[in-house]
Design a protein around this motif. Structure first.
Motif, PDB file in Angstrom:
ATOM      1  N   VAL A  21      28.739  31.366  52.668  1.00 47.80           N
ATOM      2  CA  VAL A  21      29.219  32.596  52.024  1.00 47.80           C
ATOM      3  C   VAL A  21      30.356  33.030  53.299  1.00 47.80           C
ATOM      4  O   VAL A  21      29.712  33.206  54.298  1.00 47.80           O
ATOM      5  CB  VAL A  21      28.442  33.726  51.594  1.00 47.80           C
ATOM      6  CG1 VAL A  21      29.406  34.582  50.910  1.00 47.80           C
ATOM      7  CG2 VAL A  21      27.837  33.034  50.123  1.00 47.80           C
ATOM      8  N   ALA A  22      31.444  33.139  52.928  1.00 47.98           N
ATOM      9  CA  ALA A  22      32.222  33.627  54.262  1.00 47.98           C
ATOM     10  C   ALA A  22      33.156  35.109  53.642  1.00 47.98           C
ATOM     11  O   ALA A  22      33.282  34.931  52.508  1.00 47.98           O
ATOM     12  CB  ALA A  22      33.580  32.604  54.452  1.00 47.98           C
ATOM     13  N   PHE A  23      33.086  35.871  54.785  1.00 51.00           N
ATOM     14  CA  PHE A  23      33.437  37.083  54.430  1.00 51.00           C
ATOM     15  C   PHE A  23      34.891  37.218  55.248  1.00 51.00           C
ATOM     16  O   PHE A  23      34.813  37.004  56.569  1.00 51.00           O
ATOM     17  CB  PHE A  23      32.717  38.286  54.948  1.00 51.00           C
ATOM     18  CG  PHE A  23      31.621  38.077  53.908  1.00 51.00           C
ATOM     19  CD1 PHE A  23      31.570  38.601  52.519  1.00 51.00           C
ATOM     20  CD2 PHE A  23      30.314  37.499  54.117  1.00 51.00           C
ATOM     21  CE1 PHE A  23      30.529  38.601  51.547  1.00 51.00           C
ATOM     22  CE2 PHE A  23      29.302  37.653  53.417  1.00 51.00           C
ATOM     23  CZ  PHE A  23      29.231  38.250  51.885  1.00 51.00           C
ATOM     24  N   PHE A  24      36.051  37.759  54.958  1.00 50.83           N
ATOM     25  CA  PHE A  24      37.111  37.882  55.663  1.00 50.83           C
ATOM     26  C   PHE A  24      37.998  39.077  55.144  1.00 50.83           C
ATOM     27  O   PHE A  24      37.783  39.351  54.073  1.00 50.83           O
ATOM     28  CB  PHE A  24      38.164  36.627  55.911  1.00 50.83           C
ATOM     29  CG  PHE A  24      38.130  35.947  54.613  1.00 50.83           C
ATOM     30  CD1 PHE A  24      39.124  36.002  53.949  1.00 50.83           C
ATOM     31  CD2 PHE A  24      37.115  34.967  54.002  1.00 50.83           C
ATOM     32  CE1 PHE A  24      39.355  35.184  52.477  1.00 50.83           C
ATOM     33  CE2 PHE A  24      37.253  34.142  52.671  1.00 50.83           C
ATOM     34  CZ  PHE A  24      38.406  34.505  52.194  1.00 50.83           C
ATOM     35  N   PRO A  25      39.157  39.441  55.864  1.00 54.85           N
ATOM     36  CA  PRO A  25      39.945  40.516  55.450  1.00 54.85           C
ATOM     37  C   PRO A  25      40.977  39.750  54.424  1.00 54.85           C
ATOM     38  O   PRO A  25      41.263  38.696  54.408  1.00 54.85           O
ATOM     39  CB  PRO A  25      40.801  41.208  56.525  1.00 54.85           C
ATOM     40  CG  PRO A  25      40.465  40.173  57.517  1.00 54.85           C
ATOM     41  CD  PRO A  25      39.264  39.283  57.204  1.00 54.85           C
ATOM     42  N   PRO A  26      41.772  40.526  53.704  1.00 53.86           N
ATOM     43  CA  PRO A  26      42.781  39.866  52.907  1.00 53.86           C
ATOM     44  C   PRO A  26      43.851  39.111  53.692  1.00 53.86           C
ATOM     45  O   PRO A  26      44.245  39.873  54.730  1.00 53.86           O
ATOM     46  CB  PRO A  26      43.512  41.177  52.244  1.00 53.86           C
ATOM     47  CG  PRO A  26      42.387  42.291  52.271  1.00 53.86           C
ATOM     48  CD  PRO A  26      41.697  42.221  53.563  1.00 53.86           C
ATOM     49  N   MET A  27      44.226  38.207  53.100  1.00 56.70           N
ATOM     50  CA  MET A  27      45.378  37.337  53.917  1.00 56.70           C
ATOM     51  C   MET A  27      46.682  38.105  53.666  1.00 56.70           C
ATOM     52  O   MET A  27      46.848  38.324  52.263  1.00 56.70           O
ATOM     53  CB  MET A  27      44.950  35.726  53.250  1.00 56.70           C
ATOM     54  CG  MET A  27      43.675  35.053  53.777  1.00 56.70           C
ATOM     55  SD  MET A  27      43.467  33.630  53.001  1.00 56.70           S
ATOM     56  CE  MET A  27      42.842  34.058  51.599  1.00 56.70           C
TER      57      MET A  27
ATOM     58  N   HIS B  67      28.680  33.908  62.936  1.00 53.18           N
ATOM     59  CA  HIS B  67      27.943  33.209  61.720  1.00 53.18           C
ATOM     60  C   HIS B  67      26.463  33.461  61.947  1.00 53.18           C
ATOM     61  O   HIS B  67      25.845  33.771  62.953  1.00 53.18           O
ATOM     62  CB  HIS B  67      28.411  31.828  61.522  1.00 53.18           C
ATOM     63  CG  HIS B  67      27.820  31.073  62.859  1.00 53.18           C
ATOM     64  ND1 HIS B  67      26.704  30.599  63.291  1.00 53.18           N
ATOM     65  CD2 HIS B  67      28.797  31.093  64.051  1.00 53.18           C
ATOM     66  CE1 HIS B  67      26.779  30.072  64.534  1.00 53.18           C
ATOM     67  NE2 HIS B  67      28.038  30.270  64.854  1.00 53.18           N
ATOM     68  N   GLU B  68      25.590  33.174  60.919  1.00 51.86           N
ATOM     69  CA  GLU B  68      24.289  33.079  60.826  1.00 51.86           C
ATOM     70  C   GLU B  68      23.755  32.857  59.662  1.00 51.86           C
ATOM     71  O   GLU B  68      24.363  32.303  58.904  1.00 51.86           O
ATOM     72  CB  GLU B  68      23.798  34.738  60.989  1.00 51.86           C
ATOM     73  CG  GLU B  68      24.205  35.555  59.701  1.00 51.86           C
ATOM     74  CD  GLU B  68      23.642  36.919  59.577  1.00 51.86           C
ATOM     75  OE1 GLU B  68      22.496  37.364  60.042  1.00 51.86           O
ATOM     76  OE2 GLU B  68      24.601  38.114  59.342  1.00 51.86           O
TER      77      GLU B  68
ATOM     78  N   ASP C 233      25.729  41.259  45.356  1.00 52.33           N
ATOM     79  CA  ASP C 233      24.395  41.728  45.882  1.00 52.33           C
ATOM     80  C   ASP C 233      24.012  41.204  47.073  1.00 52.33           C
ATOM     81  O   ASP C 233      23.260  42.128  47.937  1.00 52.33           O
ATOM     82  CB  ASP C 233      23.488  40.801  44.851  1.00 52.33           C
ATOM     83  CG  ASP C 233      23.531  41.147  43.468  1.00 52.33           C
ATOM     84  OD1 ASP C 233      24.030  42.248  43.130  1.00 52.33           O
ATOM     85  OD2 ASP C 233      23.228  40.403  42.307  1.00 52.33           O
ATOM     86  N   LEU C 234      24.894  40.273  47.583  1.00 52.88           N
ATOM     87  CA  LEU C 234      24.615  39.769  48.983  1.00 52.88           C
ATOM     88  C   LEU C 234      25.046  40.861  50.002  1.00 52.88           C
ATOM     89  O   LEU C 234      24.409  41.456  50.939  1.00 52.88           O
ATOM     90  CB  LEU C 234      25.289  38.497  49.516  1.00 52.88           C
ATOM     91  CG  LEU C 234      25.371  38.103  50.809  1.00 52.88           C
ATOM     92  CD1 LEU C 234      23.785  37.899  51.138  1.00 52.88           C
ATOM     93  CD2 LEU C 234      25.927  36.611  50.741  1.00 52.88           C
ATOM     94  N   ILE C 235      26.239  41.549  49.605  1.00 50.96           N
ATOM     95  CA  ILE C 235      26.844  42.421  50.279  1.00 50.96           C
ATOM     96  C   ILE C 235      25.915  43.754  50.516  1.00 50.96           C
ATOM     97  O   ILE C 235      25.574  44.308  51.568  1.00 50.96           O
ATOM     98  CB  ILE C 235      28.340  42.725  49.910  1.00 50.96           C
ATOM     99  CG1 ILE C 235      29.446  41.633  50.184  1.00 50.96           C
ATOM    100  CG2 ILE C 235      28.687  44.293  50.656  1.00 50.96           C
ATOM    101  CD1 ILE C 235      30.577  41.770  49.687  1.00 50.96           C
TER     102      ILE C 235
ATOM    103  N   GLU D  12      24.255  29.904  54.894  1.00 47.74           N
ATOM    104  CA  GLU D  12      25.061  30.096  56.131  1.00 47.74           C
ATOM    105  C   GLU D  12      25.870  31.343  55.756  1.00 47.74           C
ATOM    106  O   GLU D  12      26.874  31.136  54.882  1.00 47.74           O
ATOM    107  CB  GLU D  12      25.684  28.967  56.486  1.00 47.74           C
ATOM    108  CG  GLU D  12      26.579  28.871  57.645  1.00 47.74           C
ATOM    109  CD  GLU D  12      25.680  28.872  58.960  1.00 47.74           C
ATOM    110  OE1 GLU D  12      26.323  29.327  60.064  1.00 47.74           O
ATOM    111  OE2 GLU D  12      24.576  28.312  59.040  1.00 47.74           O
ATOM    112  N   LEU D  13      26.179  32.256  56.548  1.00 47.90           N
ATOM    113  CA  LEU D  13      26.939  33.411  56.491  1.00 47.90           C
ATOM    114  C   LEU D  13      28.056  33.299  57.552  1.00 47.90           C
ATOM    115  O   LEU D  13      27.755  33.087  58.677  1.00 47.90           O
ATOM    116  CB  LEU D  13      26.232  34.717  56.403  1.00 47.90           C
ATOM    117  CG  LEU D  13      25.311  34.962  55.414  1.00 47.90           C
ATOM    118  CD1 LEU D  13      24.713  36.280  55.449  1.00 47.90           C
ATOM    119  CD2 LEU D  13      25.902  34.689  53.998  1.00 47.90           C
ATOM    120  N   ARG D  14      29.384  33.507  57.121  1.00 45.67           N
ATOM    121  CA  ARG D  14      30.481  33.480  58.210  1.00 45.67           C
ATOM    122  C   ARG D  14      31.208  34.666  57.901  1.00 45.67           C
ATOM    123  O   ARG D  14      31.484  35.230  56.892  1.00 45.67           O
ATOM    124  CB  ARG D  14      31.233  32.157  58.011  1.00 45.67           C
ATOM    125  CG  ARG D  14      30.700  30.686  58.120  1.00 45.67           C
ATOM    126  CD  ARG D  14      31.469  29.776  58.473  1.00 45.67           C
ATOM    127  NE  ARG D  14      30.758  28.354  58.640  1.00 45.67           N
ATOM    128  CZ  ARG D  14      30.103  28.122  59.736  1.00 45.67           C
ATOM    129  NH1 ARG D  14      30.402  28.835  60.910  1.00 45.67           N
ATOM    130  NH2 ARG D  14      29.500  27.032  59.850  1.00 45.67           N
TER     131      ARG D  14
END
Length: 82
Positions: free
Chosen positions: A73-79, A18-19, A30-32, A3-5
């Protein structure tokens, strides 16, 4: 399947929040790379790796972290704090 978020501007650039995705990637980086090759939206979203943070199964990780056996795996900008 994993699951990608995607959050914030990453979600806007890839066009979804998500997908589920089948990958042979062994690390977040590698995923990126795999995702970036999919189309220009993903390539744009991941064009500045210094502006991307990742979490594997809800644990904040570096981009060289392994993803073997991960469910999400979740991707987000810096907090930022405030």
């Amino acid at each position: 399947m994993i699951e990608l978020r995607y959050f914030a501007w990453l979600r806007e650039r890839v066009g979804t929040g998500h997908e589920r995705y089948e990958t042979e990637a062994s690390t977040v980086a590698d995923l990126i790379a795999e995702l970036s090759a999919r189309d220009e939206g993903y390539a744009y979203a991941f064009s500045d790796l210094g502006s991307i943070r990742a979490a594997v199964d809800q644990d904040l990780v570096e981009l060289d972290a392994p993803i073997s056996g991960a469910k999400e795996v979740a991707f987000f900008p810096p907090m930022t704090g405030g």
